[in-house]
Design a protein around this motif. Structure first.
Motif, PDB file in Angstrom:
ATOM      1  N   ASP A 208      23.108 -32.229   0.775  1.00  0.00           N
ATOM      2  CA  ASP A 208      24.490 -32.645   0.527  1.00  0.00           C
ATOM      3  C   ASP A 208      25.355 -31.421   0.303  1.00  0.00           C
ATOM      4  O   ASP A 208      26.506 -31.378   0.723  1.00  0.00           O
ATOM      5  N   VAL A 209      24.792 -30.451  -0.404  1.00  0.00           N
ATOM      6  CA  VAL A 209      25.509 -29.201  -0.644  1.00  0.00           C
ATOM      7  C   VAL A 209      24.570 -28.033  -0.353  1.00  0.00           C
ATOM      8  O   VAL A 209      23.432 -28.016  -0.831  1.00  0.00           O
TER       9      VAL A 209
ATOM     10  N   ARG B 122      19.782 -38.107  -4.336  1.00  0.00           N
ATOM     11  CA  ARG B 122      21.002 -37.370  -3.964  1.00  0.00           C
ATOM     12  C   ARG B 122      22.033 -37.390  -5.090  1.00  0.00           C
ATOM     13  O   ARG B 122      22.049 -38.328  -5.864  1.00  0.00           O
ATOM     14  N   PRO B 123      22.843 -36.341  -5.157  1.00  0.00           N
ATOM     15  CA  PRO B 123      22.941 -35.250  -4.190  1.00  0.00           C
ATOM     16  C   PRO B 123      21.815 -34.204  -4.266  1.00  0.00           C
ATOM     17  O   PRO B 123      21.322 -33.907  -5.340  1.00  0.00           O
TER      18      PRO B 123
ATOM     19  N   HIS C  12      20.671 -31.932   6.153  1.00  0.00           N
ATOM     20  CA  HIS C  12      19.862 -32.685   5.195  1.00  0.00           C
ATOM     21  C   HIS C  12      20.419 -32.569   3.771  1.00  0.00           C
ATOM     22  O   HIS C  12      20.431 -33.538   3.008  1.00  0.00           O
TER      23      HIS C  12
ATOM     24  N   ARG D 227      28.744 -32.305   5.635  1.00  0.00           N
ATOM     25  CA  ARG D 227      28.149 -31.813   4.398  1.00  0.00           C
ATOM     26  C   ARG D 227      29.001 -30.663   3.895  1.00  0.00           C
ATOM     27  O   ARG D 227      29.873 -30.174   4.611  1.00  0.00           O
ATOM     28  N   ARG D 228      28.683 -30.201   2.677  1.00  0.00           N
ATOM     29  CA  ARG D 228      29.444 -29.067   2.136  1.00  0.00           C
ATOM     30  C   ARG D 228      28.601 -27.802   2.176  1.00  0.00           C
ATOM     31  O   ARG D 228      27.452 -27.813   1.732  1.00  0.00           O
TER      32      ARG D 228
END
Ligand code: ADP
Ligand code: MG
Length: 394
Positions: free
Chosen positions: A217-218, A191-192, A215, A262-263
């Protein structure tokens, strides 16, 4: 999972003299009766070479196009056998019969280290129906089954699932192994993890989006599907391609991302035109005016997504950021592709059009893995079981 690989199959000369059935993906485009792009034939060679030099009697099978269960002269694999022979530098036999006594006779004539290609599996309705008798007829041609066709592994067909259940020994080919190894990195990422999703239709990829939302991150969204998301947020979309019946689903994805903290990134600027046409006048806008349609992410968005790619440790990209087939609308995809190529993280790109975009930009060698199976890769990274892979698990 315990899946035997080719090294296991070949260990100590064990494959010598055995009839090995290889399910390959030789579904190549044909033009005037010849393969116009032999990428898939080339990709199948490492597994075939290993088996041949291990003294196996190799029987290769594939589908080609969609003949819908009936023989079609324009969808014969014969020209593929010819091209395969050129590339392998050795004779490749061709059996006009996929199964039955005539095919069995051709297989019986093989000597150690010789290879035979069977006619199109989908000339038989039993293939896609995963018919037990057709699977038995395929199994009668071999002692060992090897699956090297990742692109069809998400389908339970006779040559991907049925046959594996009735052949005494099974293994994964090198191509399939490589796909599983790289895509497993996306399932269990450093990650990310950045997921870049674009392309034409939200409906095609909604399930993936929902599964990836908590799931990744971005999650960075581009392509036509971005406008359905903008509509879900109440932003103006002009005459962009919005799937009205999916706006509610898009809202659900946005909510899931928020809950998971998350983003999710949406375009903050757009390249718009009044028509999807070569040479149409374009503008870069922050808000899409009425009568204009988004055909590419804008430069600010592209730079932001590329920057995310440079800092991600794992990247999964499916779907171009704009109508990249037309140069004027390809800048966003190009900028993002460069960011992915420059990323020190592990990058995996899947999807027919996405691969075409990366190859058009000559960036293929700077991506860690180009996944050949669009649908199969999307199902796998969602955590779904692929019938063709499960069938190899003993
Ligand atoms: P892949 O084959 O990589 O999975 P898709 O088939 O989902 O990708 O989508 C690719 C198509 O999406 C391309 O033909 C491209 O022109 C189209 N597309 C991308 N952005 C837009 C847009 N803004 N408007 C209309 N079509 C778009
Ligand atoms: Mg496509």
């Amino acid at each position: 999972m315990a899946i035997q690989d080719l090294d296991g199959l070949l260990a100590g000369g064990r494959a010598a003299g055995r009839r090995v059935f290889v399910r390959a993906d030789l579904n190549v485009p044909l033009a005037r009766g010849r393969p116009s792009d032999d990428t898939r034939i080339r990709a199948s060679l490492p597994t075939l070479r290993k088996l041949l030099s291990g003294g196996a009697r190799v029987v290769v099978a594939s589908h080609l196009g969609r003949p819908k269960g009936e023989p079609r002269r324009d969808l014969t694999l014969r020209p593929v056998a010819a091209r395969m022979a050129e590339l392998l530098g050795t004779a490749v036999g061709f059996s006009e019969h996929t199964v039955g006594p005539a095919a069995e006779q051709r297989v019986a004539e093989l000597e150690n280290g010789q290879i035979l290609l069977l006619e199109n599996l989908r000339f038989h309705p039993g293939e896609t129906a995963n018919d037990a008798d057709f699977a038995q007829a395929l199994a009668a041609l071999c002692d060992v089954y090897v699956n090297d066709a990742f692109g069809t592994a998400h389908r339970a067909h006779a040559s991907t699932a049925g046959i594996a259940a009735v052949v005494p020994e099974v293994a994964a080919g090198d191509l399939l192994q490589a796909e599983l190894r790289h895509l497993a990195v996306v399932r269990d990422p450093a990650r990310p993890l950045l997921c870049l999703l674009g392309g034409a239709k939200v409906s095609d990829k909604l399930a993936v989006l929902e599964a990836l939302a908590p799931h990744a991150d971005v999650l960075a969204i581009g392509g036509a599907m971005a406008y359905t998301f903008l509509a879900a947020k109440g932003e103006p979309t002009g005459s962009s391609r919005v799937e009205a019946d999916r706006v509610e689903d898009a809202r659900r994805v946005l909510a899931a991302v928020e809950r998971a903290e998350r983003r999710l990134l949406l375009p903050t600027d757009h390249l718009v035109a009044e028509a999807l046409e070569v040479g149409a006048p374009t503008r870069i806008v922050k808000e899409i005016p009425p009568g204009w349609m988004g055909l590419d992410i804008g430069p600010e968005t592209a730079a932001a997504y590329a920057q995310e790619a440079r800092t991600a440790r794992t990247i999964f990209w499916n779907g171009p950021m704009g109508v990249f087939e037309i140069d004027d609308f390809a800048h966003g995809t190009e900028t993002v592709a460069l960011g992915v190529a420059e990323s020190p993280g592990t990058s995996v790109v899947g999807g027919g059009d996405s691969l075409a975009a990366v190859n058009k930009l000559d960036l293929g060698s700077r991506i860690d893995h180009l996944s050949t199976g669009g649908g199969a890769s999307l199902e796998f990274v969602q955590g779904l079981e692929l019938p063709g892979v499960t069938a190899l698990d003993r």
